[in-house]
Design an enzyme around this catalytic site. Structure first.
Site, PDB file in Angstrom:
ATOM      1  N   ASP A   1      -0.224 -33.918  19.060  1.00  0.00           N
ATOM      2  CA  ASP A   1      -0.493 -34.859  17.890  1.00  0.00           C
ATOM      3  C   ASP A   1       0.219 -35.011  16.652  1.00  0.00           C
ATOM      4  O   ASP A   1       0.862 -33.773  16.409  1.00  0.00           O
ATOM      5  CB  ASP A   1      -2.046 -35.063  17.894  1.00  0.00           C
TER       6      ASP A   1
ATOM      7  N   ASN B   1     -16.625 -31.914  16.741  1.00  0.00           N
ATOM      8  CA  ASN B   1     -16.994 -33.027  17.569  1.00  0.00           C
ATOM      9  C   ASN B   1     -16.614 -32.828  19.060  1.00  0.00           C
ATOM     10  O   ASN B   1     -17.135 -33.919  19.821  1.00  0.00           O
ATOM     11  CB  ASN B   1     -16.923 -34.037  16.842  1.00  0.00           C
TER      12      ASN B   1
ATOM     13  N   HIS C   1     -13.191 -32.777  20.179  1.00  0.00           N
ATOM     14  CA  HIS C   1     -12.307 -33.526  20.236  1.00  0.00           C
ATOM     15  C   HIS C   1     -10.988 -32.317  20.708  1.00  0.00           C
ATOM     16  O   HIS C   1     -11.198 -31.266  20.552  1.00  0.00           O
ATOM     17  CB  HIS C   1     -11.558 -34.271  18.964  1.00  0.00           C
TER      18      HIS C   1
ATOM     19  N   GLU D   1     -10.690 -38.283  20.040  1.00  0.00           N
ATOM     20  CA  GLU D   1     -11.907 -38.482  19.337  1.00  0.00           C
ATOM     21  C   GLU D   1     -13.294 -38.770  20.366  1.00  0.00           C
ATOM     22  O   GLU D   1     -12.579 -39.494  21.354  1.00  0.00           O
ATOM     23  CB  GLU D   1     -12.076 -39.385  18.308  1.00  0.00           C
TER      24      GLU D   1
HETATM   25  C1  GLP Z   1      -7.319 -30.714  14.470  1.00  0.00           C
HETATM   26  C2  GLP Z   1      -6.229 -30.891  15.677  1.00  0.00           C
HETATM   27  C3  GLP Z   1      -6.687 -30.177  16.941  1.00  0.00           C
HETATM   28  C4  GLP Z   1      -7.362 -29.042  16.497  1.00  0.00           C
HETATM   29  C5  GLP Z   1      -8.606 -29.071  15.701  1.00  0.00           C
HETATM   30  C6  GLP Z   1      -9.336 -27.745  15.370  1.00  0.00           C
HETATM   31  O1  GLP Z   1      -7.945 -31.916  14.583  1.00  0.00           O
HETATM   32  N1  GLP Z   1      -5.757 -32.036  15.934  1.00  0.00           N
HETATM   33  O2  GLP Z   1      -5.910 -30.063  17.838  1.00  0.00           O
HETATM   34  O3  GLP Z   1      -7.751 -28.173  17.907  1.00  0.00           O
HETATM   35  O4  GLP Z   1      -7.844 -29.538  14.522  1.00  0.00           O
HETATM   36  O5  GLP Z   1      -8.903 -27.204  14.422  1.00  0.00           O
HETATM   37  P1  GLP Z   1      -9.064 -25.530  13.845  1.00  0.00           P
HETATM   38  O6  GLP Z   1      -8.545 -24.736  14.672  1.00  0.00           O
HETATM   39  O7  GLP Z   1      -8.554 -25.736  12.442  1.00  0.00           O
HETATM   40  O8  GLP Z   1     -10.734 -25.562  13.757  1.00  0.00           O
END
Ligand code: GLP
Length: 232
Positions: free
Chosen positions: A63, A132, A134, A139
């Protein structure tokens, strides 16, 4: 689904790095699906320190934020270049992310769909998980969106990701993300999660009902998933 529980983030990162390194040693022209966020940073560093030959590896990221170009330090292109690609002998042209500054976002989604199609199934798809549920930026929804799309980020995601910004108002409200079918196309999915904040969602996603309201729950249907969860 193989769920491995470890104590520390360090153990999680080493174990995930072992899996990724083994994949590239086994198949030097592997296609890796990559993720961003705080969770994989130590794993990337660990893989990079092993001096593995990445010259034939190709990568596709999940993404990118809409509106941020690669020079912006909050963009995922910048994240990947800084935390991983710059430490490897990977060819820049073999690394792919959606372009957040494309003028025609629908055309950019179509380009990414075509790219994923031509590159074929990833050998490993790395994933984190949002609070949440995702994955990528898919989402919670009323249906599983199959292909790359432009998504509006939820309040919860904007709030969670605001820790990387000076002010929450600066967090982009939209992103481009690979779709659920495309994530599920990978041959092996490696999801990592750590810390008390992720306990509840990991439980819900992997032991609960399969529903687009918890996007990661779809992974229960994939034949080859490794989840590494660390307590701290
Ligand atoms: C973002 C990314 C996800 C990732 C998520 C959790 O939203 N798009 O790919 O898994 O954050 O991030 P973190 O590892 O900082 O908790």
């Amino acid at each position: 689904m193989n769920i491995l529980k470890v104590k520390t983030k360090h153990e999680m990162s080493c174990l995930a790095a072992d899996i990724m390194a083994a994949q590239i040693i086994k198949k030097p022209d592997s296609v890796l699906g990559l993720a961003t966020g705080e969770t994989p940073i130590e794993m990337y560093d660990n893989v990079a320190k092993r001096n593995i030959d990445f010259s034939r590896v190709r990568t596709v990221n999940l993404d990118e934020y809409v509106g941020l170009d690669g020079a912006n330090e909050n963009s995922y292109r910048y994240f990947m270049d800084t935390n991983f690609f710059s430490k490897l002998n990977i060819k820049k042209e073999n690394t792919n992310l959606p372009c957040g500054t494309a003028t025609d976002l629908d055309a950019e989604c179509a380009r990414y769909n075509a790219l994923l199609e031509s590159i074929g199934p990833r050998d490993i798809q790395l994933l984190g998980i949002g609070l949440n549920g995702h994955v990528g930026f898919c989402e919670p929804n009323t249906e599983f969106v199959p292909n790359t799309s432009v998504v509006s980020l939820t309040e919860s995601t904007i709030k969670a990701n605001s820790r990387f910004y000076d002010d929450i108002s600066l967090v982009p409200k939209q992103a481009l993300t690979m779709g659920i079918r495309q994530i599920m196309d990978a041959k092996h999915i490696l999801l990592i999660a750590n810390g008390p904040a992720k306990v509840e969602i990991v439980e819900k996603a992997f032991y609960g009902k399969i529903t687009p309201a918890v996007p990661a729950s779809v992974l229960q249907l994939h034949p080859n998933v490794t989840v590494i969860v660390a307590e701290n």
